[in-house]
Design an enzyme around this catalytic site. Structure first.
Site, PDB file in Angstrom:
ATOM      1  N   THR A  52      10.668 -25.537 -40.437  1.00  0.00           N
ATOM      2  CA  THR A  52      10.968 -26.994 -39.727  1.00  0.00           C
ATOM      3  C   THR A  52      10.242 -26.958 -38.346  1.00  0.00           C
ATOM      4  OG1 THR A  52      12.892 -27.821 -39.019  1.00  0.00           O
ATOM      5  CG2 THR A  52      12.885 -25.498 -39.070  1.00  0.00           C
ATOM      6  N   TYR A  81      19.804 -22.718 -36.364  1.00  0.00           N
ATOM      7  CA  TYR A  81      18.908 -22.977 -37.402  1.00  0.00           C
ATOM      8  C   TYR A  81      17.269 -22.989 -37.295  1.00  0.00           C
ATOM      9  CZ  TYR A  81      16.389 -25.994 -40.575  1.00  0.00           C
ATOM     10  OH  TYR A  81      15.718 -26.604 -41.688  1.00  0.00           O
TER      11      TYR A  81
END
Ligand code: UFG
Length: 329
Positions: free
Chosen positions: A117, A141
């Site tokens: 990501t 995350y």
């Protein structure tokens, strides 16, 4: 050619990649625990319901299906939730990836394509991130994914496994054939939320922050069509199969749109104005996050075909209208 294990193949991005793989004749098996995925999104191949952290199950699937490639999408992806419940993210995204990797090495898996990501970059100087920009996540995350990237690099150095880690920017849109799309009703992503507003699921769209140091005061992102992102995975697979070395690549177009610009596009596509409310900033949003996106084109020969932002919005809206008629199951 061996079978490809697609973890998280019942989810948004995994299901699009699985569909493209099957369409070009690859053998696939999907592993998904259906915690956020939908069985109806698995259009092709075998399906196994279960967890990437279940070593016995993963080992059995790898052996029984003759898997030589793993594409690993299964993960939690909600940034604010990762802040309030970090261990949930370190378990599912990091510890389970460790289990999957251990089983993969033991089973002789040769290629591993990993969903990473843009969140690994945190707040990059100048708002543009190349693969050489130092990774410094600002939430669990991003860390949970960066730790997995680290494990991959170390495993690849110590075993024959090679990998491609793909760092996604802002993914949107849906299958042009209208069969699959982003189905999670509680999704927080801007284009999805705006389309839900258009179909009546939400009474307004909030803009989180209008006082950023950007041209119109709202955050700027690099929106990529899920079809192009999926195609990048097939390019990465071909790259690994041809014996090339492990690589980490940004997946974006290299151009940014502000929140206001995106919402203008949505209104234009819909042919009617949106009800927009200006709200305070959302915690953890970098003002500008755009990919430096040359490397993936050079290295994989990837050629995006769906860059038009209006087209991205149109396909997201078409999927939202379809969900209205027939909710995902
Ligand atoms: N936004 C709004 N209103 C909304 C939803 C979003 O104004 O209702 C704004 C956000 O504040 C942000 C922009 O629109 O400025 C994009 O937000 P998204 O939630 O659509 O996407 P993010 O950029 O926050 O998240 C994406 C990925 C994450 C990844 C992150 C990396 O979805 O998985 O990029 O920064 F971690």
């Amino acid at each position: 050619m061996g079978t490809i294990l697609v973890t998280g193949g019942a989810g948004y991005i995994g299901s699009h990649v699985a569909r493209q793989l099957a369409e070009r004749g690859e053998r696939i098996v999907t592993l998904d625990n259906l915690s956020t995925g939908f069985r109806s999104a698995v259009l092709h191949g075998d399906f196994v319901q279960g967890d990437t952290g279940d070593a016995a199950l993963v080992a059995r699937v790898l052996a029984e299906h003759g898997v030589d490639t793993v594409m690993h999408f299964a993960a939690h992806i909600v940034v604010p939730e990762s802040v309030t419940n970090p261990l949930k993210y370190y378990r599912n995204n990091t510890a389970n990836t460790r289990t999957l990797l251990e089983c993969s090495v033991a089973a002789g898996v040769r290629h591993f394509v990993f969903s990473s990501t843009a969140a690994v970059y945190g707040i990059p100087a100048g708002g543009a991130a190349s693969e050489d920009t130092p990774a410094l996540p600002i939430n669990p995350y991003g860390w949970s994914k960066l730790m997995s990237e680290r494990m991959l690099a170390d495993v690849a150095a110590a075993s024959p496994l090679r990998y491609a880690a793909l760092r996604y920017f802002n993914v949107a849109g849906a299958d042009p054939g209208g069969r699959i799309g982003q189905s999670t009703p509680e999704a927080t992503h801007l284009i999805k939320v705006a389309c839900q507003h258009l179909t009546g699921r939400r009474d307004r769209v909030e803009i989180f922050g209008t006082d950023y140091e950007t041209p119109d005061g709202t955050c700027v992102r690099d929106y990529i069509h899920v079809e192009d992102l999926a195609a990048a995975h097939l390019c990465a697979l071909d790259y690994l199969r041809s014996g090339e070395p492990s690589t980490t690549l940004n997946c974006g177009y290299g151009r940014g749109f502000s929140v206001r610009e995106v919402l203008d596009q949505v209104a234009r596509v819909a042919g009617r104005p949106l009800t927009i409310v200006e709200s305070p900033r959302r915690a953890g949003d970098p003002p500008r996050l755009v990919a430096s996106a040359e490397r993936i084109r050079e290295r994989l020969g990837w050629q995006p075909r769906h860059q038009d932002i209006a087209g991205i919005v149109r396909s997201a809206l078409a999927w939202e209208q379809r969900l209205l008629r027939q909710p995902a199951a």
